[in-house]
Design an enzyme around this catalytic site. Structure first.
Site, PDB file in Angstrom:
ATOM      1  N   HIS A 196       5.641   5.065   7.269  1.00  0.00           N
ATOM      2  CA  HIS A 196       5.774   5.067   5.818  1.00  0.00           C
ATOM      3  C   HIS A 196       5.080   6.304   5.249  1.00  0.00           C
ATOM      4  CE1 HIS A 196       6.713   0.533   5.146  1.00  0.00           C
ATOM      5  NE2 HIS A 196       7.380   1.042   6.175  1.00  0.00           N
ATOM      6  N   GLU A 225       3.057   6.728   2.699  1.00  0.00           N
ATOM      7  CA  GLU A 225       1.635   6.585   2.380  1.00  0.00           C
ATOM      8  C   GLU A 225       0.769   6.668   3.639  1.00  0.00           C
ATOM      9  OE1 GLU A 225       3.773   3.669  -0.486  1.00  0.00           O
ATOM     10  OE2 GLU A 225       4.043   4.402   1.568  1.00  0.00           O
ATOM     11  N   CYS A 248       3.756  -1.376   0.062  1.00  0.00           N
ATOM     12  CA  CYS A 248       4.167  -2.569   0.808  1.00  0.00           C
ATOM     13  C   CYS A 248       2.885  -3.199   1.355  1.00  0.00           C
ATOM     14  CB  CYS A 248       5.129  -2.192   1.940  1.00  0.00           C
ATOM     15  SG  CYS A 248       4.340  -1.295   3.297  1.00  0.00           S
ATOM     16  N   CYS A 278       1.037  -0.783   3.872  1.00  0.00           N
ATOM     17  CA  CYS A 278       0.397   0.370   3.237  1.00  0.00           C
ATOM     18  C   CYS A 278      -0.798  -0.037   2.384  1.00  0.00           C
ATOM     19  CB  CYS A 278       1.418   1.157   2.428  1.00  0.00           C
ATOM     20  SG  CYS A 278       2.659   1.970   3.467  1.00  0.00           S
TER      21      CYS A 278
END
Length: 193
Positions: free
Chosen positions: A83, A85, A115, A118
């Site tokens: 992801h 992040e 999410c 993260c």
């Protein structure tokens, strides 16, 4: 990469176009300018077909320095943890040579609210602020599974000393999500029907 490396080395490369983008001067040290950059990076990722509709960047709170930026590369890297992040935080920490961004005052900007995965990374990263564009419900509306609900996530980050702001430039972030769907981008972790 030799065959021994395939099970002991993690490779999460960012797309080849991103270093050229990051050669540009960083934006002004205000939330709108920084979010504009992050949303533009997410849009570029969608237009180039190099990953999901998400981007993130780490900046110094007390200056103009952009420490890192990343886009979602989950499919290209064959890694559910790729992801934006997570990668932006990891790149910043590696650049600084430590596992936490503390004591350097840093802010993480993301094209979306976190999410569940993260969220944990943000809590442990050492950032002092987190700013996002689109809400979790926006991301789920296009089909992505954001993990178990975390209704008190803002309060939890605040308890840890991390200020949260968002949604900021939500309409711009929504354009990126819709464009990803229009282009037929895969919803790689959607809920089974």
């Amino acid at each position: 990469m030799n065959s021994r490396d395939t099970h002991t080395t993690l490779h999460l490369p960012q797309p080849g176009w991103l270093p050229g983008w990051l050669a540009q001067p960083p934006p002004a040290p205000d939330d709108r300018a920084r979010m504009t950059e992050v949303v533009a990076i997410a849009r570029e990722n969608v237009e180039r077909g190099s990953g999901g509709p998400f981007a993130a960047a780490v900046y110094r709170l007390d200056g103009t320095q952009r420490i890192s930026a990343a886009v979602n590369t989950t499919i290209a890297s064959h890694c559910a943890a790729a992801h934006a992040e997570l990668q932006a935080l990891a790149l910043a920490q590696q650049r600084l040579g430590r596992h936490t961004l503390e004591p350097l005052p840093c802010v993480l900007f993301s094209s979306s609210a976190p999410c569940t995965m993260c969220l944990g990374a943000i809590a442990w990263s050492g950032v002092r602020r987190f700013v996002f564009a689109t809400d979790r419900c926006d991301v789920e509306a296009v089909g992505f599974d954001e993990g178990p609900p975390t209704p008190r996530w803002r309060a939890e980050l605040a308890r840890r000393g991390i200020e949260v702001r968002g949604p900021l430039l939500r309409a711009d972030g929504l354009v990126v999500l819709r464009r990803y769907v229009e282009r037929g981008g895969p919803i790689y972790n959607g809920q089974p029907g």
